[in-house]
Design an enzyme around this catalytic site. Sequence first.
Site, short mmCIF file in Angstrom:
data_model
loop_
_atom_site.label_atom_id
_atom_site.label_comp_id
_atom_site.label_asym_id
_atom_site.label_seq_id
_atom_site.Cartn_x
_atom_site.Cartn_y
_atom_site.Cartn_z
CE LYS A 248 -0.39 37.51 -11.72
NZ LYS A 248 0.32 36.23 -11.51
CB SER B 12 -2.52 33.53 -11.46
OG SER B 12 -1.20 33.99 -11.16
CB SER C 152 1.24 32.39 -12.16
OG SER C 152 0.23 31.73 -11.47
N1 GLN Z 1 -1.72 27.47 -10.34
C1 GLN Z 1 -0.86 27.63 -9.22
C2 GLN Z 1 -1.66 27.98 -7.99
O1 GLN Z 1 -2.82 28.16 -8.13
C3 GLN Z 1 0.20 28.64 -9.49
C4 GLN Z 1 -0.19 30.03 -9.18
C5 GLN Z 1 0.94 31.02 -9.36
O2 GLN Z 1 2.02 30.69 -9.85
N2 GLN Z 1 0.70 32.23 -8.89
O3 GLN Z 1 -1.15 28.09 -6.93
#
Ligand code: GLN
Length: 445
Positions: A75, A150, A174
């Site tokens: 990532k 994400s 994410s």
């Molecule tokens: N969807 C969540 C957010 O936007 C989780 C994001 C994540 O785990 N990096 O904060």
Amino acid sequence: MNTLKHKLKQIKEGKLSALENVMNFSKKIATKETQDLNIFLNLNEKAIEQAKEIDKRIKEKKSIGKLAGLCFAVKSNISVKSLTTTAGSLVLEDYVSPYNATVINKLLAEDALILGMVNMDEFACGASGETSAFGPTKNPKNPTLIPGGSSSGSAASVAASLCDFALGSDTGGSIRNPASHCGVVGLKPTYGAVSRYGLLDMAMSFDCIGPLTNTTEDSKLIFDIIKGSDNFDLTTKETPKEKEKKKGIIGLVNVKDFCNKEIAELIENKTNEIAKKNKWKIKKINLPLDIAIETYYIIVYTEFYSATRKFDGRRFGKKIEDFAGPEVIRRIIGGSEITKAEHEGRFYKEALKARNYLKEKFSELFESVDAIILPTVPKTPHKIGEKITLEEMYAYDVFTTPASIAGLPAISVPAGKIDNKDVGLQIIAKDFDEDLLFKLAKDFE
Ligand code: GLN
């Protein structure tokens, strides 16, 4: 499905060379079909040389690492020396990392090979894979759909067979969310089980690095290598050896008010079926899901605001306020508002209280159950570009944020399909009980 252990054996026995492994993936990554999925942002040019080096050592019967020749995707918010680490943002478009994250050093020490950096929601803010400055990642199972986020590229690269495994980060879901939408296995470890050193922080008190894989067995293989305490991250701890006796009871969360009905039914049926087969008891339980989103976002906005202050255009990349997309800006503005002196920390303090309350609730629940099961996401993925409201976007996180708020380990495993779209089942366990997650998750495969 073939596991990574099987492939490692082939490599060790000379039936598949590390070079062939890299070349097979590289060819697939270069096809037009794959390029259209928008998964890889930049590639590791040195992978071929490194693979040849490993093959040479295998031929000469020299010692090799536990992951010799396996290829992985990273990532784009996990630092890899000499590779561009953009975190999906124009702010860091030209930022080349000067050092490796601890997880990267651990994997390289076992002779795994980096294929490249993959797409993600900008600075990990998102649940759909659409907020990247480099365009949305597409779901390999159906390119009109979001892959989830994400860690969109990490899940998609595994689902499209473009790597042996991938690393993602999970702050509020994410890793688990895209694993669910792409039909792969995603592990969010216990907070502190894996070093965060070298991860571009989103919200430090939640952030975890974890693997995305095809199988649970692969997930364990990678987790066992990346876990452990690290002097560069003082929140890390070793997994304790002592394990208490299990009760043989699974808690199934009542999700009726928060979830698409078909998903709730699928998860319940699957849990019943597996529990029967394995002679576990099921106990219906309640989690305070109604406070999860608010608690999570108030703390995350606050921590994210603080985390982004280093992107002032002086040292790291460009000034964030001038180059970031709307979701990142929303969180910066929101975080600066929440932390204004005139509020006297009111919102943040309330959220911390709610965080403790959730932690206590989990502790109470774990007095009567070994593990907790609920869906990973409350609905199937939307179409890329489809207009959905902010509330709808944040609602994707309702089932993943509780474990994140409490720092507990959680895994998402494929549970089936609805309208031909993948649905993940999530299992949460006590601190540092990843092994129970692997054991239970294996049954759902
Ligand atoms: N969807 C969540 C957010 O936007 C989780 C994001 C994540 O785990 N990096 O904060």
